[in-house]
Design a protein around this motif. Structure first.
Motif, PDB file in Angstrom:
ATOM      1  N   ASN A 156     -14.555 -17.687 -40.817  1.00 45.46           N
ATOM      2  CA  ASN A 156     -13.648 -18.493 -40.004  1.00 45.46           C
ATOM      3  C   ASN A 156     -13.257 -17.731 -38.743  1.00 45.46           C
ATOM      4  OD1 ASN A 156     -11.956 -20.701 -39.368  1.00 45.46           O
ATOM      5  ND2 ASN A 156     -10.211 -19.511 -40.082  1.00 45.46           N
ATOM      6  N   SER A 157     -13.142 -16.418 -38.852  1.00 47.48           N
ATOM      7  CA  SER A 157     -12.865 -15.585 -37.681  1.00 47.48           C
ATOM      8  C   SER A 157     -13.486 -14.206 -37.896  1.00 47.48           C
ATOM      9  CB  SER A 157     -11.364 -15.465 -37.427  1.00 47.48           C
ATOM     10  OG  SER A 157     -10.744 -14.737 -38.456  1.00 47.48           O
ATOM     11  N   HIS A 158     -13.739 -13.527 -36.786  1.00 47.35           N
ATOM     12  CA  HIS A 158     -14.301 -12.182 -36.865  1.00 47.35           C
ATOM     13  C   HIS A 158     -13.976 -11.417 -35.591  1.00 47.35           C
ATOM     14  CE1 HIS A 158     -17.536 -14.432 -34.803  1.00 47.35           C
ATOM     15  NE2 HIS A 158     -17.716 -13.295 -34.128  1.00 47.35           N
ATOM     16  N   LEU A 159     -14.148 -10.127 -35.651  1.00 47.85           N
ATOM     17  CA  LEU A 159     -13.961  -9.255 -34.493  1.00 47.85           C
ATOM     18  C   LEU A 159     -15.326  -8.879 -33.932  1.00 47.85           C
ATOM     19  CD1 LEU A 159     -11.246  -6.865 -35.963  1.00 47.85           C
ATOM     20  CD2 LEU A 159     -10.898  -8.857 -34.497  1.00 47.85           C
ATOM     21  N   GLY A 160     -15.339  -8.447 -32.674  1.00 52.19           N
ATOM     22  CA  GLY A 160     -16.603  -8.035 -32.077  1.00 52.19           C
ATOM     23  C   GLY A 160     -16.388  -7.270 -30.789  1.00 52.19           C
ATOM     24  N   LEU A 161     -17.494  -6.916 -30.132  1.00 51.65           N
ATOM     25  CA  LEU A 161     -17.463  -6.152 -28.892  1.00 51.65           C
ATOM     26  C   LEU A 161     -18.523  -6.686 -27.945  1.00 51.65           C
ATOM     27  CD1 LEU A 161     -16.506  -3.591 -27.256  1.00 51.65           C
ATOM     28  CD2 LEU A 161     -18.451  -2.422 -28.321  1.00 51.65           C
ATOM     29  N   ASN A 162     -18.142  -6.923 -26.671  1.00 53.75           N
ATOM     30  CA  ASN A 162     -19.069  -7.315 -25.607  1.00 53.75           C
ATOM     31  C   ASN A 162     -19.181  -6.177 -24.607  1.00 53.75           C
ATOM     32  OD1 ASN A 162     -19.508  -9.884 -26.529  1.00 53.75           O
ATOM     33  ND2 ASN A 162     -18.209 -10.887 -25.050  1.00 53.75           N
ATOM     34  N   VAL A 163     -20.387  -5.954 -24.095  1.00 49.85           N
ATOM     35  CA  VAL A 163     -20.627  -5.001 -23.011  1.00 49.85           C
ATOM     36  C   VAL A 163     -21.487  -5.735 -21.988  1.00 49.85           C
ATOM     37  CG1 VAL A 163     -21.597  -2.785 -22.341  1.00 49.85           C
ATOM     38  CG2 VAL A 163     -20.549  -3.044 -24.605  1.00 49.85           C
ATOM     39  N   LEU A 164     -20.875  -6.072 -20.841  1.00 48.18           N
ATOM     40  CA  LEU A 164     -21.558  -6.851 -19.816  1.00 48.18           C
ATOM     41  C   LEU A 164     -21.657  -6.048 -18.527  1.00 48.18           C
ATOM     42  CD1 LEU A 164     -19.727 -10.274 -20.288  1.00 48.18           C
ATOM     43  CD2 LEU A 164     -21.971  -9.616 -21.169  1.00 48.18           C
ATOM     44  N   ARG A 165     -22.850  -5.992 -17.961  1.00 49.24           N
ATOM     45  CA  ARG A 165     -23.035  -5.383 -16.642  1.00 49.24           C
ATOM     46  C   ARG A 165     -22.924  -6.507 -15.622  1.00 49.24           C
ATOM     47  NH1 ARG A 165     -21.972  -0.824 -14.092  1.00 49.24           N
ATOM     48  NH2 ARG A 165     -23.157  -0.715 -12.162  1.00 49.24           N
ATOM     49  N   ILE A 166     -21.994  -6.354 -14.702  1.00 47.05           N
ATOM     50  CA  ILE A 166     -21.754  -7.382 -13.703  1.00 47.05           C
ATOM     51  C   ILE A 166     -22.194  -6.855 -12.345  1.00 47.05           C
ATOM     52  CG2 ILE A 166     -20.019  -8.797 -12.559  1.00 47.05           C
ATOM     53  CD1 ILE A 166     -18.449  -8.762 -15.186  1.00 47.05           C
ATOM     54  N   THR A 167     -23.087  -7.597 -11.720  1.00 48.53           N
ATOM     55  CA  THR A 167     -23.554  -7.281 -10.377  1.00 48.53           C
ATOM     56  C   THR A 167     -23.471  -8.565  -9.562  1.00 48.53           C
ATOM     57  OG1 THR A 167     -25.062  -5.615 -11.263  1.00 48.53           O
ATOM     58  CG2 THR A 167     -25.439  -6.328  -8.997  1.00 48.53           C
ATOM     59  N   GLY A 168     -22.599  -8.551  -8.554  1.00 49.01           N
ATOM     60  CA  GLY A 168     -22.406  -9.754  -7.751  1.00 49.01           C
ATOM     61  C   GLY A 168     -21.854 -10.877  -8.603  1.00 49.01           C
ATOM     62  N   GLU A 169     -22.586 -11.960  -8.655  1.00 42.58           N
ATOM     63  CA  GLU A 169     -22.148 -13.159  -9.393  1.00 42.58           C
ATOM     64  C   GLU A 169     -22.847 -13.291 -10.745  1.00 42.58           C
ATOM     65  OE1 GLU A 169     -19.607 -15.031  -7.866  1.00 42.58           O
ATOM     66  OE2 GLU A 169     -19.748 -13.281  -6.561  1.00 42.58           O
ATOM     67  N   GLN A 170     -23.531 -12.244 -11.198  1.00 42.82           N
ATOM     68  CA  GLN A 170     -24.279 -12.275 -12.456  1.00 42.82           C
ATOM     69  C   GLN A 170     -23.689 -11.292 -13.461  1.00 42.82           C
ATOM     70  OE1 GLN A 170     -27.017 -14.437 -12.838  1.00 42.82           O
ATOM     71  NE2 GLN A 170     -26.289 -15.160 -10.847  1.00 42.82           N
ATOM     72  N   ALA A 171     -23.647 -11.712 -14.723  1.00 44.37           N
ATOM     73  CA  ALA A 171     -23.198 -10.849 -15.817  1.00 44.37           C
ATOM     74  C   ALA A 171     -24.222 -10.946 -16.941  1.00 44.37           C
ATOM     75  CB  ALA A 171     -21.824 -11.278 -16.316  1.00 44.37           C
ATOM     76  N   THR A 172     -24.728  -9.802 -17.379  1.00 42.48           N
ATOM     77  CA  THR A 172     -25.681  -9.767 -18.484  1.00 42.48           C
ATOM     78  C   THR A 172     -25.318  -8.620 -19.406  1.00 42.48           C
ATOM     79  OG1 THR A 172     -27.208  -8.354 -17.255  1.00 42.48           O
ATOM     80  CG2 THR A 172     -27.604 -10.721 -17.137  1.00 42.48           C
ATOM     81  N   GLY A 173     -25.564  -8.816 -20.679  1.00 42.36           N
ATOM     82  CA  GLY A 173     -25.289  -7.736 -21.605  1.00 42.36           C
ATOM     83  C   GLY A 173     -25.362  -8.171 -23.045  1.00 42.36           C
ATOM     84  N   SER A 174     -24.911  -7.290 -23.895  1.00 41.90           N
ATOM     85  CA  SER A 174     -25.040  -7.518 -25.328  1.00 41.90           C
ATOM     86  C   SER A 174     -23.689  -7.569 -26.012  1.00 41.90           C
ATOM     87  CB  SER A 174     -25.904  -6.422 -25.952  1.00 41.90           C
ATOM     88  OG  SER A 174     -25.330  -5.160 -25.692  1.00 41.90           O
ATOM     89  N   TYR A 175     -23.728  -8.021 -27.252  1.00 42.38           N
ATOM     90  CA  TYR A 175     -22.522  -8.046 -28.075  1.00 42.38           C
ATOM     91  C   TYR A 175     -22.904  -7.775 -29.519  1.00 42.38           C
ATOM     92  CZ  TYR A 175     -23.796 -12.651 -29.831  1.00 42.38           C
ATOM     93  OH  TYR A 175     -24.450 -13.683 -30.453  1.00 42.38           O
ATOM     94  N   VAL A 176     -21.930  -7.338 -30.276  1.00 46.10           N
ATOM     95  CA  VAL A 176     -22.071  -7.163 -31.720  1.00 46.10           C
ATOM     96  C   VAL A 176     -20.843  -7.769 -32.377  1.00 46.10           C
ATOM     97  CG1 VAL A 176     -23.498  -5.094 -31.607  1.00 46.10           C
ATOM     98  CG2 VAL A 176     -21.028  -4.866 -31.700  1.00 46.10           C
ATOM     99  N   THR A 177     -21.006  -8.213 -33.595  1.00 42.37           N
ATOM    100  CA  THR A 177     -19.883  -8.767 -34.336  1.00 42.37           C
ATOM    101  C   THR A 177     -19.605  -7.937 -35.577  1.00 42.37           C
ATOM    102  OG1 THR A 177     -21.159 -10.210 -35.803  1.00 42.37           O
ATOM    103  CG2 THR A 177     -20.585 -11.096 -33.630  1.00 42.37           C
ATOM    104  N   LEU A 178     -18.413  -8.080 -36.087  1.00 44.20           N
ATOM    105  CA  LEU A 178     -18.030  -7.472 -37.356  1.00 44.20           C
ATOM    106  C   LEU A 178     -17.840  -8.582 -38.392  1.00 44.20           C
ATOM    107  CD1 LEU A 178     -15.527  -4.783 -36.058  1.00 44.20           C
ATOM    108  CD2 LEU A 178     -17.904  -4.473 -36.729  1.00 44.20           C
ATOM    109  N   ARG A 179     -18.788  -9.490 -38.426  1.00 39.83           N
ATOM    110  CA  ARG A 179     -18.766 -10.568 -39.407  1.00 39.83           C
ATOM    111  C   ARG A 179     -19.068  -9.979 -40.787  1.00 39.83           C
ATOM    112  NH1 ARG A 179     -21.239 -15.598 -36.251  1.00 39.83           N
ATOM    113  NH2 ARG A 179     -20.335 -16.694 -37.980  1.00 39.83           N
ATOM    114  N   ASN A 180     -18.930 -10.835 -41.816  1.00 39.29           N
ATOM    115  CA  ASN A 180     -19.340 -10.403 -43.155  1.00 39.29           C
ATOM    116  C   ASN A 180     -20.791  -9.928 -43.106  1.00 39.29           C
ATOM    117  OD1 ASN A 180     -16.861 -10.925 -44.243  1.00 39.29           O
ATOM    118  ND2 ASN A 180     -17.420 -12.963 -44.966  1.00 39.29           N
ATOM    119  N   GLU A 181     -21.635 -10.702 -42.398  1.00 40.64           N
ATOM    120  CA  GLU A 181     -22.998 -10.278 -42.099  1.00 40.64           C
ATOM    121  C   GLU A 181     -23.026 -10.015 -40.609  1.00 40.64           C
ATOM    122  OE1 GLU A 181     -26.496 -12.298 -43.411  1.00 40.64           O
ATOM    123  OE2 GLU A 181     -25.456 -13.080 -45.156  1.00 40.64           O
ATOM    124  N   SER A 182     -23.029  -8.760 -40.206  1.00 42.14           N
ATOM    125  CA  SER A 182     -22.969  -8.409 -38.795  1.00 42.14           C
ATOM    126  C   SER A 182     -24.108  -9.056 -38.013  1.00 42.14           C
ATOM    127  CB  SER A 182     -23.037  -6.886 -38.632  1.00 42.14           C
ATOM    128  OG  SER A 182     -22.930  -6.541 -37.281  1.00 42.14           O
TER     129      SER A 182
END
Length: 138
Positions: free
Chosen positions: A102-128
């Motif tokens: 129903n809810s979980h914690l996580g982390l985003n890491v985004l590289r932002i250049t100009g008007e673009q943002a790209t990156g990865s994330y991970v979750t701390l779900r029961n199944e990560s």
């Protein structure tokens, strides 16, 4: 602080606004494939704070709990936005899927250049799970 003359002094980019794009997740969809869905990220930034909300239509939304801007590169206009978040389901899918939290914690890491943002994330779900996001400021 948002004027370019001041940003040259403190090197903190103005990330305010709405960002739209997609994310790809290792969390399997109903067909067992990687999930690919839309995401809207809204950033409200002041001189002393930054608030981030991500909406995943028909599924969930998340709010940043701790956020930081680092690795700012004035020459290339880029920076890294990192934030931990709490995600909560906005639909009833977790009631029908025992593997869905129903809810979980996580982390985003985004590289932002100009008007673009790209990156990865991970979750701390029961199944990560983990994934990749691509967004454009609108």
């Amino acid at each position: 602080w948002r004027l370019s003359v001041f940003r040259k002094l403190h090197h903190v980019p103005d990330l305010n606004g709405q960002w739209k794009g997609t994310f790809q997740s290792s969390f399997p969809d109903r067909d067992g494939q990687k999930t690919v869905k839309d995401v809207t990220m809204t950033i409200n930034q002041t001189f002393t704070s930054i608030n981030i909300r991500c909406v995943f239509p028909g599924s969930s939304e998340s709010y940043a709990e701790v956020a930081g801007i680092l690795d700012c590169d004035e020459e290339n206009g880029g920076c890294t936005l990192e934030f931990s978040y709490k995600n909560s389901a906005t639909d009833n899918s977790q009631a029908f899927d025992p593997n869905r939290d129903n809810s979980h914690l996580g982390l985003n890491v985004l590289r932002i250049t100009g008007e673009q943002a790209t990156g990865s994330y991970v979750t701390l779900r029961n199944e990560s799970t983990r994934g990749f996001m691509e967004l454009t400021r609108v």
